[in-house]
Write a protein that holds these residues in place. Structure first.
Motif, PDB file in Angstrom:
ATOM      1  N   LEU A 171      35.482  87.909 -26.634  1.00 19.71           N
ATOM      2  CA  LEU A 171      35.689  87.941 -25.190  1.00 19.71           C
ATOM      3  C   LEU A 171      34.542  88.661 -24.480  1.00 19.71           C
ATOM      4  O   LEU A 171      34.096  88.242 -23.411  1.00 19.71           O
ATOM      5  CB  LEU A 171      37.010  88.634 -24.858  1.00 19.71           C
ATOM      6  CG  LEU A 171      38.268  87.766 -24.939  1.00 19.71           C
ATOM      7  CD1 LEU A 171      39.511  88.620 -24.767  1.00 19.71           C
ATOM      8  CD2 LEU A 171      38.227  86.676 -23.876  1.00 19.71           C
ATOM      9  N   ILE A 172      34.066  89.742 -25.092  1.00 13.17           N
ATOM     10  CA  ILE A 172      32.953  90.484 -24.501  1.00 13.17           C
ATOM     11  C   ILE A 172      31.705  89.601 -24.461  1.00 13.17           C
ATOM     12  O   ILE A 172      30.990  89.547 -23.442  1.00 13.17           O
ATOM     13  CB  ILE A 172      32.669  91.770 -25.295  1.00 13.17           C
ATOM     14  CG1 ILE A 172      33.848  92.753 -25.160  1.00 13.17           C
ATOM     15  CG2 ILE A 172      31.375  92.432 -24.809  1.00 13.17           C
ATOM     16  CD1 ILE A 172      34.104  93.213 -23.754  1.00 13.17           C
ATOM     17  N   MET A 173      31.437  88.876 -25.546  1.00  6.62           N
ATOM     18  CA  MET A 173      30.271  87.996 -25.583  1.00  6.62           C
ATOM     19  C   MET A 173      30.417  86.853 -24.590  1.00  6.62           C
ATOM     20  O   MET A 173      29.458  86.481 -23.899  1.00  6.62           O
ATOM     21  CB  MET A 173      30.081  87.455 -26.997  1.00  6.62           C
ATOM     22  CG  MET A 173      29.629  88.504 -28.015  1.00  6.62           C
ATOM     23  SD  MET A 173      28.070  89.293 -27.550  1.00  6.62           S
ATOM     24  CE  MET A 173      26.972  87.875 -27.586  1.00  6.62           C
ATOM     25  N   ALA A 174      31.610  86.271 -24.503  1.00  5.99           N
ATOM     26  CA  ALA A 174      31.842  85.168 -23.569  1.00  5.99           C
ATOM     27  C   ALA A 174      31.692  85.651 -22.125  1.00  5.99           C
ATOM     28  O   ALA A 174      31.141  84.939 -21.278  1.00  5.99           O
ATOM     29  CB  ALA A 174      33.236  84.585 -23.781  1.00  5.99           C
ATOM     30  N   THR A 175      32.168  86.859 -21.846  1.00  2.00           N
ATOM     31  CA  THR A 175      32.029  87.421 -20.508  1.00  2.00           C
ATOM     32  C   THR A 175      30.563  87.605 -20.144  1.00  2.00           C
ATOM     33  O   THR A 175      30.125  87.246 -19.042  1.00  2.00           O
ATOM     34  CB  THR A 175      32.753  88.773 -20.414  1.00  2.00           C
ATOM     35  OG1 THR A 175      34.145  88.590 -20.710  1.00  2.00           O
ATOM     36  CG2 THR A 175      32.609  89.385 -19.031  1.00  2.00           C
ATOM     37  N   SER A 176      29.794  88.153 -21.081  1.00  2.00           N
ATOM     38  CA  SER A 176      28.368  88.391 -20.834  1.00  2.00           C
ATOM     39  C   SER A 176      27.625  87.084 -20.578  1.00  2.00           C
ATOM     40  O   SER A 176      26.825  86.980 -19.635  1.00  2.00           O
ATOM     41  CB  SER A 176      27.758  89.123 -22.031  1.00  2.00           C
ATOM     42  OG  SER A 176      26.384  89.328 -21.848  1.00  2.00           O
ATOM     43  N   VAL A 178      38.831  80.545 -16.990  1.00  2.00           N
ATOM     44  CA  VAL A 178      39.445  80.516 -18.325  1.00  2.00           C
ATOM     45  C   VAL A 178      39.211  81.844 -19.045  1.00  2.00           C
ATOM     46  O   VAL A 178      40.130  82.414 -19.663  1.00  2.00           O
ATOM     47  CB  VAL A 178      38.872  79.349 -19.146  1.00  2.00           C
ATOM     48  CG1 VAL A 178      39.344  79.421 -20.594  1.00  2.00           C
ATOM     49  CG2 VAL A 178      39.282  78.007 -18.525  1.00  2.00           C
ATOM     50  N   ILE A 179      37.989  82.362 -18.981  1.00  2.00           N
ATOM     51  CA  ILE A 179      37.682  83.628 -19.635  1.00  2.00           C
ATOM     52  C   ILE A 179      38.485  84.758 -18.988  1.00  2.00           C
ATOM     53  O   ILE A 179      38.976  85.660 -19.687  1.00  2.00           O
ATOM     54  CB  ILE A 179      36.170  83.920 -19.559  1.00  2.00           C
ATOM     55  CG1 ILE A 179      35.397  82.879 -20.368  1.00  2.00           C
ATOM     56  CG2 ILE A 179      35.854  85.326 -20.073  1.00  2.00           C
ATOM     57  CD1 ILE A 179      33.893  82.944 -20.194  1.00  2.00           C
ATOM     58  N   HIS A 180      38.642  84.705 -17.678  1.00  2.00           N
ATOM     59  CA  HIS A 180      39.436  85.722 -16.974  1.00  2.00           C
ATOM     60  C   HIS A 180      40.873  85.714 -17.478  1.00  2.00           C
ATOM     61  O   HIS A 180      41.459  86.797 -17.714  1.00  2.00           O
ATOM     62  CB  HIS A 180      39.376  85.429 -15.473  1.00  2.00           C
ATOM     63  CG  HIS A 180      40.361  86.218 -14.668  1.00  2.00           C
ATOM     64  ND1 HIS A 180      40.316  87.588 -14.577  1.00  2.00           N
ATOM     65  CD2 HIS A 180      41.421  85.821 -13.924  1.00  2.00           C
ATOM     66  CE1 HIS A 180      41.313  88.012 -13.808  1.00  2.00           C
ATOM     67  NE2 HIS A 180      41.991  86.958 -13.394  1.00  2.00           N
ATOM     68  N   GLU A 181      41.456  84.552 -17.664  1.00  2.00           N
ATOM     69  CA  GLU A 181      42.827  84.465 -18.177  1.00  2.00           C
ATOM     70  C   GLU A 181      42.902  85.018 -19.596  1.00  2.00           C
ATOM     71  O   GLU A 181      43.868  85.727 -19.954  1.00  2.00           O
ATOM     72  CB  GLU A 181      43.304  83.010 -18.140  1.00  2.00           C
ATOM     73  CG  GLU A 181      43.511  82.482 -16.720  1.00  2.00           C
ATOM     74  CD  GLU A 181      43.948  81.029 -16.712  1.00  2.00           C
ATOM     75  OE1 GLU A 181      43.988  80.420 -17.823  1.00  2.00           O
ATOM     76  OE2 GLU A 181      44.252  80.495 -15.618  1.00  2.00           O
ATOM     77  N   ASN A 182      41.910  84.706 -20.434  1.00  2.00           N
ATOM     78  CA  ASN A 182      41.898  85.221 -21.799  1.00  2.00           C
ATOM     79  C   ASN A 182      41.731  86.753 -21.829  1.00  2.00           C
ATOM     80  O   ASN A 182      42.324  87.429 -22.679  1.00  2.00           O
ATOM     81  CB  ASN A 182      40.756  84.568 -22.594  1.00  2.00           C
ATOM     82  CG  ASN A 182      41.021  83.106 -22.866  1.00  2.00           C
ATOM     83  OD1 ASN A 182      42.167  82.676 -22.904  1.00  2.00           O
ATOM     84  ND2 ASN A 182      39.967  82.330 -23.027  1.00  2.00           N
TER      85      ASN A 182
END
Length: 249
Positions: A209-214, A243-247
């Protein structure tokens, strides 16, 4: 007629340059590099490493330079005395944050401390953070977490240097993991980076999640500064952020 079409782009560009010049004079803005290109502004000046590119701009045009990063105005300040004036005498004028797309999703529609505009709500969030997270008492109470994580990092570096002395160690990654482990222990009471994480599956999900957010923040910055890129395949960026926000939630 063909000749007219041939010279039309040149005439439009000249009109744009002259208009921008007079607008800058009327607004009494600081000097800025020439030319200011349509749509992209001064982004053509940015090269890696980023800080050296800005230093070159400042060296050529002075300690205070007005730039356009695509559609966003940017003030480049390279004078310590001017920077002090910005953060003291004129701090209210510079207190706000740009409304970037990532703040809409990761900042809960610009309501979190990092994304909220300057005002009563932001001041209230800052007060709560100062009392509950960053007060002297709270920092002292949680000092053992910082001490333990720093010792763990030093031990890991020492082990690597002993076992494989020729191996280079990426300190950027090591310090990134140290920072996150300190924060997550303060918030959740557990770590998500390193060899001895309690729940490796949960840690892996957190890291992803951290990598996807970045990555998503980097991609969304294209739309922040160059909104017309929606027409060239970047239209799905906001859906990725959602989608990332929901995850993350």
């Amino acid at each position: 007629m063909e000749v007219l079409y041939l010279y039309l782009p040149v005439v439009l560009l000249a009109f744009y340059v002259i208009t921008q010049h007079f607008l800058r004079k009327l607004r009494n803005l600081p000097p800025r590099p020439f030319p200011t290109l349509p749509l992209i502004g001064h982004l053509y000046l940015l090269k890696k490493p980023f800080h050296q590119a800005l230093a070159k701009v400042s060296y050529r045009h002075g300690p205070v330079v007005f730039l356009w990063f695509g559609s966003h105005p940017v003030l480049l300040v390279a004078s310590p005395s001017t920077a002090e004036e910005c953060f003291t005498k004129n701090d209210i004028a510079f207190a706000n944050r740009p409304t970037l797309i990532s703040g809409k999703y990761f900042g809960y529609n610009y309501t979190s401390l990092a994304w909220s505009p300057y005002g009563d709500h932001w001041r209230n969030l800052r007060r709560i953070s100062s009392l509950e997270v960053l007060s002297s008492h709270r920092l002292q109470m949680l000092s053992h977490i910082r001490l333990e994580e720093v010792r763990t990092l030093i031990g890991r570096l020492f082990q690597v240097s002993t076992e494989t002395p020729e191996r280079a160690v990426g300190m950027k990654l090591a310090l990134f993991e140290l920072t996150f482990n300190i924060m997550t222990r303060m918030i959740f009471g557990k770590i998500y980076y390193g060899e001895n994480v309690e729940n490796s599956e949960e840690a892996k999900r957190f890291q992803d999640l951290i990598m996807a957010t970045s990555r998503s923040i980097s991609e969304s910055q294209v739309l922040d500064f160059l909104p017309f890129m929606r027409w060239f395949g970047f239209g799905g960026t906001e859906e990725k952020l959602r989608v990332i926000h929901e995850n993350r939630d």
